[in-house]
Design a protein around this motif. Structure first.
Motif, PDB file in Angstrom:
ATOM      1  N   GLY A 141       0.539   2.008  13.894  1.00 58.58           N
ATOM      2  CA  GLY A 141       2.411   2.074  13.678  1.00 58.58           C
ATOM      3  C   GLY A 141       2.505   3.076  12.446  1.00 58.58           C
ATOM      4  O   GLY A 141       3.765   3.312  12.387  1.00 58.58           O
ATOM      5  N   THR A 142       1.744   3.100  11.411  1.00 56.32           N
ATOM      6  CA  THR A 142       2.156   3.682  10.229  1.00 56.32           C
ATOM      7  C   THR A 142       1.275   5.246  10.308  1.00 56.32           C
ATOM      8  O   THR A 142       0.462   5.536  11.171  1.00 56.32           O
ATOM      9  N   SER A 143       1.655   5.936   9.161  1.00 57.45           N
ATOM     10  CA  SER A 143       1.193   7.491   9.353  1.00 57.45           C
ATOM     11  C   SER A 143      -0.407   7.577   8.985  1.00 57.45           C
ATOM     12  O   SER A 143      -0.878   8.673   9.611  1.00 57.45           O
ATOM     13  N   GLY A 144      -0.770   6.811   8.183  1.00 57.24           N
ATOM     14  CA  GLY A 144      -2.233   7.058   7.830  1.00 57.24           C
ATOM     15  C   GLY A 144      -2.433   8.117   6.846  1.00 57.24           C
ATOM     16  O   GLY A 144      -3.715   8.847   6.747  1.00 57.24           O
ATOM     17  N   ARG A 193       9.515   4.930  16.046  1.00 54.88           N
ATOM     18  CA  ARG A 193       9.148   3.566  16.284  1.00 54.88           C
ATOM     19  C   ARG A 193       8.440   2.942  15.078  1.00 54.88           C
ATOM     20  O   ARG A 193       7.950   1.808  15.100  1.00 54.88           O
ATOM     21  N   TYR A 194       8.518   3.798  13.677  1.00 54.19           N
ATOM     22  CA  TYR A 194       8.064   3.146  12.547  1.00 54.19           C
ATOM     23  C   TYR A 194       8.547   1.573  12.229  1.00 54.19           C
ATOM     24  O   TYR A 194       7.686   0.728  12.137  1.00 54.19           O
ATOM     25  N   SER A 195       9.805   1.675  12.230  1.00 50.50           N
ATOM     26  CA  SER A 195      10.262   0.290  11.885  1.00 50.50           C
ATOM     27  C   SER A 195       9.781  -0.826  12.604  1.00 50.50           C
ATOM     28  O   SER A 195       9.367  -2.103  12.199  1.00 50.50           O
TER      29      SER A 195
HETATM   30  C1  LIG Z   1      -1.584  -4.527  -3.227  1.00 51.07           C
HETATM   31  C2  LIG Z   1      -1.216  -3.270  -2.849  1.00 51.07           C
HETATM   32  C3  LIG Z   1      -2.005  -2.352  -3.276  1.00 51.07           C
HETATM   33  C4  LIG Z   1      -1.672  -0.916  -2.567  1.00 51.07           C
HETATM   34  N1  LIG Z   1      -2.367   0.200  -3.201  1.00 51.07           N
HETATM   35  C5  LIG Z   1      -2.255   1.418  -2.722  1.00 51.07           C
HETATM   36  C6  LIG Z   1      -2.820   2.482  -3.280  1.00 51.07           C
HETATM   37  O1  LIG Z   1      -3.870   2.440  -4.101  1.00 51.07           O
HETATM   38  N2  LIG Z   1      -2.769   3.939  -2.730  1.00 51.07           N
HETATM   39  C7  LIG Z   1      -1.513   3.976  -1.916  1.00 51.07           C
HETATM   40  O2  LIG Z   1      -1.452   5.287  -1.559  1.00 51.07           O
HETATM   41  N3  LIG Z   1      -0.838   2.792  -1.697  1.00 51.07           N
HETATM   42  C8  LIG Z   1      -0.951   1.707  -2.026  1.00 51.07           C
HETATM   43  N4  LIG Z   1      -0.409   0.604  -1.593  1.00 51.07           N
HETATM   44  C9  LIG Z   1       0.943   1.003  -0.683  1.00 51.07           C
HETATM   45  C10 LIG Z   1       1.034   1.038   0.986  1.00 51.07           C
HETATM   46  O3  LIG Z   1      -0.016  -0.126   1.010  1.00 51.07           O
HETATM   47  C11 LIG Z   1       0.066   1.885   1.398  1.00 51.07           C
HETATM   48  O4  LIG Z   1       0.499   3.317   0.697  1.00 51.07           O
HETATM   49  C12 LIG Z   1      -0.030   2.267   2.831  1.00 51.07           C
HETATM   50  O5  LIG Z   1      -0.461   1.054   3.745  1.00 51.07           O
HETATM   51  C13 LIG Z   1      -0.781   3.403   3.314  1.00 51.07           C
HETATM   52  O6  LIG Z   1      -0.540   3.583   4.533  1.00 51.07           O
HETATM   53  P1  LIG Z   1       0.099   4.704   5.405  1.00 51.07           P
HETATM   54  O7  LIG Z   1      -0.163   6.008   4.864  1.00 51.07           O
HETATM   55  O8  LIG Z   1      -0.130   4.506   6.953  1.00 51.07           O
HETATM   56  O9  LIG Z   1       1.726   4.352   5.073  1.00 51.07           O
HETATM   57  P2  LIG Z   1       2.956   4.861   5.733  1.00 51.07           P
HETATM   58  O10 LIG Z   1       3.765   3.485   6.272  1.00 51.07           O
HETATM   59  O11 LIG Z   1       2.944   5.751   6.806  1.00 51.07           O
HETATM   60  O12 LIG Z   1       3.869   5.384   4.587  1.00 51.07           O
HETATM   61  C14 LIG Z   1       3.736   6.686   3.983  1.00 51.07           C
HETATM   62  C15 LIG Z   1       3.310   7.011   2.836  1.00 51.07           C
HETATM   63  O13 LIG Z   1       4.545   6.274   1.857  1.00 51.07           O
HETATM   64  C16 LIG Z   1       3.772   5.599   0.743  1.00 51.07           C
HETATM   65  N5  LIG Z   1       3.972   4.253   0.634  1.00 51.07           N
HETATM   66  C17 LIG Z   1       4.105   3.507   1.816  1.00 51.07           C
HETATM   67  N6  LIG Z   1       4.094   2.154   1.387  1.00 51.07           N
HETATM   68  C18 LIG Z   1       4.242   2.366   0.234  1.00 51.07           C
HETATM   69  C19 LIG Z   1       4.467   0.988  -1.021  1.00 51.07           C
HETATM   70  N7  LIG Z   1       4.578  -0.113  -0.675  1.00 51.07           N
HETATM   71  N8  LIG Z   1       4.070   1.698  -2.000  1.00 51.07           N
HETATM   72  C20 LIG Z   1       3.810   2.690  -2.555  1.00 51.07           C
HETATM   73  N9  LIG Z   1       3.896   3.853  -1.689  1.00 51.07           N
HETATM   74  C21 LIG Z   1       3.962   3.394  -0.411  1.00 51.07           C
HETATM   75  C22 LIG Z   1       2.221   5.889   0.810  1.00 51.07           C
HETATM   76  O14 LIG Z   1       1.910   7.401   0.245  1.00 51.07           O
HETATM   77  C23 LIG Z   1       1.922   6.207   2.350  1.00 51.07           C
HETATM   78  O15 LIG Z   1       0.968   7.148   2.822  1.00 51.07           O
HETATM   79  C24 LIG Z   1      -0.464  -0.603  -1.965  1.00 51.07           C
HETATM   80  C25 LIG Z   1       0.371  -1.897  -1.533  1.00 51.07           C
HETATM   81  C26 LIG Z   1      -0.085  -3.058  -2.226  1.00 51.07           C
HETATM   82  C27 LIG Z   1       0.589  -4.298  -1.506  1.00 51.07           C
END
Ligand SMILES: Cc1cc2nc3c(=O)[nH]c(=O)nc-3n(C[C@H](O)[C@H](O)[C@H](O)COP(=O)(O)OP(=O)(O)OC[C@H]3O[C@@H](n4cnc5c(N)ncnc54)[C@H](O)[C@@H]3O)c2cc1C
Length: 462
Positions: A230-233, A218-220
């Motif tokens: 909804g994301t992995s954290g 359901r990620y998308s």
């Molecule tokens: C201005 C800005 C600053 C950011 N700074 C960081 C940061 O310092 N560290 C960081 O890990 N991510 C950063 N991100 C990317 C992204 O926002 C986070 O990785 C994400 O919100 C982490 O939550 P999640 O683990 O639940 O992501 P999920 O959606 O579960 O994604 C899985 C993994 O994919 C990677 N990922 C996901 N989206 C992105 C993306 N757009 N760019 C690069 N990697 C991504 C991360 O490692 C994340 O843990 C940034 C994005 C923006 C727009």
């Protein structure tokens, strides 16, 4: 004796340097270097240091059970490390130093200096490629670095079957267990939200499996809605090296094979792809590690000095509810939802016209998952200065974003108690009198005027 120098790879699982050092049939020790001045220069957040401190202490115990001591040295900056590491190697009779590669320029320069000092001192070294799913960069048909994500991603996906599953298991015990090590304290560290992100490698692995099994499908649908989990954290674990991105790929592929779906189409893998793309760009374009924009013409962009606006933004008091909710989420948890990172970053550098580097540094100082490449990539994307960035004429309207991604104001209400009782219809842009009554600020800018101003500044660059 072999020495493994751990840096941003604080894990047992799929750790090439640690694994291969333990295969040599000789005693192994692990080294961690504390570099407080360097950390400050790199804007490492106090909570990230708190997380890392817990991770190190956990790892120290797990290593001790395997007969591997964790040793710590302290130096102010990376430049001080070559001498300190060589001294340590000589004192401990180290024959070979092992470490995993790091990508940003300062880290690569540090490693080069250490390697030179080691070879002068007659110590051998072994560098492993780590923290990348694909060990080598992929190039376009002209043999140059890709500058657009989608073709890069296609080329990258094509290479993945060839590397197969190259994840490595945890090393086994190499000697009888050692006594429990003394606790390590990292200077400048502060408490973080342990309840949300325990700094524990096993937790990261089970969170990964749970996410891929239970929530990935359901990620998308859910990933853009901040009020939904909804994301992995997993970002704090990936950014601090408690989880290997190759392990993420392996778990996705394994589950795809069992359940019969195509792993290449997985939207979550695509996000891991963005993470890797930003690292790839750091290798191809070292200026990105030097505070420079990818698009060089944007160096001429005229930014505003707006200290009041920056403070309002930092404190979550801009008067734009979803922007403020995002900034308060960052202050309260050390993490922010991706949709809100894009919105708050765009608000700072487009609507307030403040240099993206100010926001980039502030995020690093606050984030538990601060990751230089992803943060720089995200900021440059938002500011339209980056590689394959958001087009310069795309300006997020904070009220529209709020109506779209938090339609019932659920997320806003959780983070902004002043607005908890405001009805859905008004929550995205409460009327001035209601703001006054609730103690919620008036908007710090007029959206339309701010939009015209930034468009004008970018237009002259084209
Ligand atoms: C201005 C800005 C600053 C950011 N700074 C960081 C940061 O310092 N560290 C960081 O890990 N991510 C950063 N991100 C990317 C992204 O926002 C986070 O990785 C994400 O919100 C982490 O939550 P999640 O683990 O639940 O992501 P999920 O959606 O579960 O994604 C899985 C993994 O994919 C990677 N990922 C996901 N989206 C992105 C993306 N757009 N760019 C690069 N990697 C991504 C991360 O490692 C994340 O843990 C940034 C994005 C923006 C727009």
């Amino acid at each position: 004796m072999n020495l493994v120098w751990l840096r941003n790879d604080l894990r047992l699982d799929d750790n090439p340097a640690l694994y291969h050092a333990c295969q040599q049939g000789q005693p192994v020790a692990v080294l961690y270097c504390i570099t407080p001045t360097q950390w400050r220069l790199h804007h490492e957040s106090p909570i990230k240091l708190g997380f890392r401190q817990d991770a190190l202490n956990q790892l120290g115990q797990a290593l001790a059970q395997r007969g591997i001591p964790l040793e710590v040295i302290q130096a102010a900056r990376f430049d001080d490390l070559p001498g300190c590491i060589v001294d340590h190697c000589i004192q401990r009779g180290i024959r070979k130093l092992w470490f995993n590669e790091e990508i940003p320029v300062d880290e690569r320069h540090r490693d080069q200096q250490v390697v030179e000092a080691l070879s002068d001192a007659g110590v051998r070294y072994e560098m492993q490629v780590s923290d990348q799913i694909l060990p080598q960069p992929v190039f376009n048909q002209q043999g140059a670095y890709f500058k657009v994500f989608t073709p890069w991603y296609r080329a990258w996906l094509k290479q993945l079957p060839e590397i197969g599953d190259c994840t490595l298991p945890e090393p086994e015990a190499i000697a009888p267990p050692l006594p429990a090590p003394a606790a390590i304290a990292l200077p400048g560290s502060e408490p973080y939200r342990r309840d949300l992100w325990p700094a524990d490698e096993q937790h990261a692995l089970s969170r990964l499996t749970h996410f891929v099994q239970e929530r990935r499908a359901r990620y998308s649908e859910c990933r853009d809605i901040p009020s939904i989990n909804g994301t992995s954290g997993l970002s704090p674990y990936l950014a601090n090296g408690l989880l290997s991105p190759r392990r993420c790929l392996q778990v996705i592929r394994q589950l795809a094979t069992m359940d019969g779906w195509e792993w290449r189409d997985d939207p979550w893998l695509r996000e891991l792809g963005w993470r890797e793309f930003y690292r790839y760009l750091m290798i191809g374009f070292p200026r990105l590690s030097r505070n420079q924009p990818f698009k060089l013409q944007t160096r001429a962009l005229q930014w505003e000095r707006n200290e009041e606006g920056v403070v309002a933004w930092q404190q979550g008091r801009t008067g734009f509810p979803l922007v403020d909710a995002g900034m308060r989420q960052l202050r309260q948890t050390g993490w922010m939802h991706n949709r809100l990172r894009m919105l708050t970053a765009s608000f700072l550098c487009k609507l307030l016209l403040v240099d993206w580097r100010i926001g980039e540094a502030f995020f690093m100082e606050q984030l538990l998952d601060g990751d230089f490449a992803s943060n720089n990539g995200g900021w440059q994307w938002s500011a339209s200065t980056g590689c394959d960035a958001s087009p310069w004429f795309r300006i997020f309207n904070p009220t529209r974003q709020s109506e779209r991604f938090d339609p019932e104001g659920q997320f806003i209400r959780t983070l902004i108690p002043e607005l908890a009782t405001v009805e859905n219809r008004l929550i995205h842009n409460p009327p001035p009198a209601l703001r006054e009554q609730l103690g919620y600020p008036q908007p710090v800018i007029d959206y339309r005027q701010a939009r015209e101003r930034v468009l004008e500044r970018f237009r002259v660059l084209t």
